[in-house]
Write an enzyme that holds these catalytic residues in place. Structure first.
Site, PDB file in Angstrom:
ATOM      1  N   HIS A   6      30.556  34.112  45.754  1.00 11.35           N
ATOM      2  CA  HIS A   6      31.699  35.022  45.726  1.00 11.35           C
ATOM      3  C   HIS A   6      31.689  35.951  46.931  1.00 11.35           C
ATOM      4  O   HIS A   6      30.702  36.072  47.628  1.00 11.35           O
ATOM      5  CB  HIS A   6      31.729  35.845  44.435  1.00 11.35           C
ATOM      6  CG  HIS A   6      30.594  36.815  44.302  1.00 11.35           C
ATOM      7  ND1 HIS A   6      29.468  36.551  43.581  1.00 11.35           N
ATOM      8  CD2 HIS A   6      30.423  38.060  44.800  1.00 11.35           C
ATOM      9  CE1 HIS A   6      28.643  37.572  43.635  1.00 11.35           C
ATOM     10  NE2 HIS A   6      29.206  38.515  44.374  1.00 11.35           N
ATOM     11  N   GLU A  57      34.838  38.946  43.718  1.00 12.00           N
ATOM     12  CA  GLU A  57      34.337  39.965  42.787  1.00 12.00           C
ATOM     13  C   GLU A  57      35.020  41.277  43.135  1.00 12.00           C
ATOM     14  O   GLU A  57      34.812  41.834  44.210  1.00 12.00           O
ATOM     15  CB  GLU A  57      32.822  40.122  42.929  1.00 12.00           C
ATOM     16  CG  GLU A  57      32.247  41.255  42.116  1.00 12.00           C
ATOM     17  CD  GLU A  57      30.785  41.528  42.442  1.00 12.00           C
ATOM     18  OE1 GLU A  57      30.400  42.716  42.393  1.00 12.00           O
ATOM     19  OE2 GLU A  57      30.047  40.584  42.764  1.00 12.00           O
ATOM     20  N   HIS A  76      39.169  38.594  56.884  1.00 12.96           N
ATOM     21  CA  HIS A  76      40.135  38.272  55.838  1.00 12.96           C
ATOM     22  C   HIS A  76      39.568  37.206  54.913  1.00 12.96           C
ATOM     23  O   HIS A  76      38.592  36.554  55.240  1.00 12.96           O
ATOM     24  CB  HIS A  76      41.454  37.773  56.448  1.00 12.96           C
ATOM     25  CG  HIS A  76      41.291  36.539  57.274  1.00 12.96           C
ATOM     26  ND1 HIS A  76      41.057  36.591  58.636  1.00 12.96           N
ATOM     27  CD2 HIS A  76      41.294  35.227  56.955  1.00 12.96           C
ATOM     28  CE1 HIS A  76      40.941  35.366  59.110  1.00 12.96           C
ATOM     29  NE2 HIS A  76      41.072  34.515  58.099  1.00 12.96           N
ATOM     30  N   GLU A 124      44.645  35.379  54.379  1.00 13.93           N
ATOM     31  CA  GLU A 124      45.354  34.382  55.167  1.00 13.93           C
ATOM     32  C   GLU A 124      45.730  33.236  54.242  1.00 13.93           C
ATOM     33  O   GLU A 124      44.888  32.699  53.525  1.00 13.93           O
ATOM     34  CB  GLU A 124      44.474  33.853  56.298  1.00 13.93           C
ATOM     35  CG  GLU A 124      45.163  32.801  57.144  1.00 13.93           C
ATOM     36  CD  GLU A 124      44.276  32.248  58.246  1.00 13.93           C
ATOM     37  OE1 GLU A 124      44.822  31.614  59.167  1.00 13.93           O
ATOM     38  OE2 GLU A 124      43.038  32.424  58.180  1.00 13.93           O
TER      39      GLU A 124
END
Length: 135
Positions: A6, A57, A76, A124
């Protein structure tokens, strides 16, 4: 074998963040409140369970009064979607911020766009058409 699990971002408002990420098709997978530490963790993803996918998360610190400064080293998140232009309109109509309209990458043909979540993190959107099983 290592697996990407994550990416964690700190948020100011759980409901507002979940509403935004649901516009991208993500859903809450699990939540953990840590009363002693005064924070809540919310894990979100695209699949119905956490197995086999990378997640985001969302970390909500209960006593955080000021906005977080988005880190200068953070770029990003990137999300593959079948129709970037349609998702940009979904984000816009849901009250989200579009920072780059859908269009081809400079010097390329891949369609991308950028949107921004309520805490200022950029996402993105990259057009990834589904591939046929006959290919």
């Amino acid at each position: 074998m290592s697996t990407f699990l994550h990416t964690m971002v700190r948020i100011r408002d759980i409901d507002r963040s979940l509403a935004f990420y649901s516009l991208l098709g993500m859903k809450e997978l699990r939540r953990k409140e840590v009363r002693e530490g005064r924070y809540t963790l919310v894990f979100i993803g695209f699949a119905d369970n956490e197995h086999g996918q990378a997640e985001i998360e969302l970390t909500y610190n209960w006593d955080q009064d000021a906005d977080y400064e988005v880190g200068t080293g953070f770029g990003h998140f990137a999300v593959g979607v079948p129709d970037v232009a349609a998702l940009v309109e979904t984000v816009r109509s849901g009250g989200g911020t579009v920072t780059r309209e859908a269009g081809p990458l400079k010097f390329g043909t891949i369609i991308i766009a950028f949107v921004q979540d309520p805490d200022g993190y950029k996402i993105e959107l990259i057009e990834k058409k589904p591939t046929s099983s006959e290919d």
